[in-house]
Structures are given as structure tokens and as C-alpha cells.
Design an enzyme around this catalytic site. Structure first.
Site, PDB file in Angstrom:
ATOM      1  N   GLY A  49       0.818  -1.222   0.000  1.00 25.24           N
ATOM      2  CA  GLY A  49       0.000   0.000   0.000  1.00 25.24           C
ATOM      3  C   GLY A  49       0.841   1.256   0.000  1.00 25.24           C
ATOM      4  O   GLY A  49       0.537   2.230  -0.703  1.00 25.24           O
ATOM      5  N   CYS A  50       1.904   1.251   0.778  1.00 19.92           N
ATOM      6  CA  CYS A  50       2.768   2.434   0.863  1.00 19.92           C
ATOM      7  C   CYS A  50       3.518   2.670  -0.439  1.00 19.92           C
ATOM      8  O   CYS A  50       3.736   3.808  -0.849  1.00 19.92           O
ATOM      9  CB  CYS A  50       3.725   2.293   2.040  1.00 19.92           C
ATOM     10  SG  CYS A  50       2.872   2.210   3.635  1.00 19.92           S
TER      11      CYS A  50
END
Length: 163
Positions: A49-50
Site C-alpha cells: 500500500g505504501c
């Protein structure tokens, strides 16, 4: 900077920071006066996600055309940030807040619930600060897909309001 948590409020001055990036260069909010600043808090370097969030900010043409200063911030150390930025060709600074002191002070660190599991850590949040250092908008529960576009749209709306 105080140890207490503040609740960022639109229209109010955003709390100053003075934090190093992966190369040890110190960045401050006041040093970016005159530009829109996108300060995004993210949990961990080089996680799915990051990574998607960072790459979306990297690739957003509208943010580039606005000349927005994009700054990521997490509790990862300088070496982790340097590796992450190099691996994904991130052209913006990743700020080091190893003890999450600043993140805690702006409410971007604390209890979070992921798939029913309650933990404590960095909350995925984004703060858009105007060229005068005032908060335009805070996203306190970021969903990565489409987020960079939403930030660019918020700059468009703020610029139109100022015109």
C-alpha cells in the site's frame, strides 16, 4: 512542537516541523512557504500500500504542474527511506521521524483497526497545506486508490477559491 496531539483544522496554521530526510537534509514547513505542501504519513517503506501511494504521488502530473512539494513521513530510518526512494525512483523527500514524535503530535500515530485487529502505529493520513502554511484539507483515513488525484483536485479547488 509539543508532545500533545492536535487536531488539524482547515484554515488554521499547520504545525511546523523540522525533520531530516534520508540524506540528512533538514526540511521545514516554513522553508516551503509559497508552495502547496502535501505531507503524507504512511506506515512502512516498501510495503504494497505504501509503495502504491508513493508511486501515485510520484506519477501524478497535476501535482507536478501545480509545483506542489510532496513529502512522505514515517518512522522508518534514513537507510530504509534511501533504499525505498532509490528502488522506486521517488523524486521527493521521505522524512525520518523514528520515534514518531511529530506524527503523534499531529494525530497521525495511534490506535488503528485493520481487519479487526487493533494495533498502534502510523495512520495513513495526508495533509494539504496552502502556500501560506494553513491547512486546506486533511484526509484522516486514506484509501490509496485515487488518493493522489483527490489531493490534486483539492489544490485545484483551493486555487480557484483564491482567484
Amino acid at each position: 512542537m509539543t508532545e500533545s496531539t492536535i487536531t488539524p483544522t482547515a484554515g488554521k496554521p499547520f504545525p511546523e516541523f523540522s525533520l531530516p530526510d534520508a540524506q540528512g537534509q533538514t526540511h521545514t514547513l516554513s522553508g516551503l512557504h509559497g508552495r502547496y505542501v502535501v505531507l503524507y504519513a504512511y506506515p512502512k517503506d516498501d510495503t504494497p500500500g505504501c509503495t502504491k501511494e508513493a508511486c501515485d504521488f510520484r506519477d501524478n502530473a497535476l501535482l507536478k504542474s501545480h509545483g506542489a512539494a510532496i513529502l512522505g513521513i514515517s518512522a522508518d530510518d534514513a537507510g530504509s527511506h534511501a533504499d525505498f526512494a532509490e528502488k522506486f525512483s521517488l523524486p521527493f523527500p521521505l522524512l525520518v521521524d523514528e520515534h514518531a514524535t511529530y506524527l503523534k503530535s499531529i494525530g497521525a500515530y495511534g490506535e488503528k483497526n485493520m481487519y479487526g485487529k487493533v494495533t498502534e502505529g502510523i495512520k495513513r493520513q495526508t495533509f494539504l497545506v496552502d502556500p501560506d502554511g494553513r491547512l486546506v484539507k486533511a484526509w484522516l483515513a486514506v484509501k490509496v486508490d485515487g488518493h493522489a488525484d483527490a489531493v490534486a483536485d483539492a489544490i485545484d479547488r483551493d486555487r480557484a477559491r483564491r482567484a
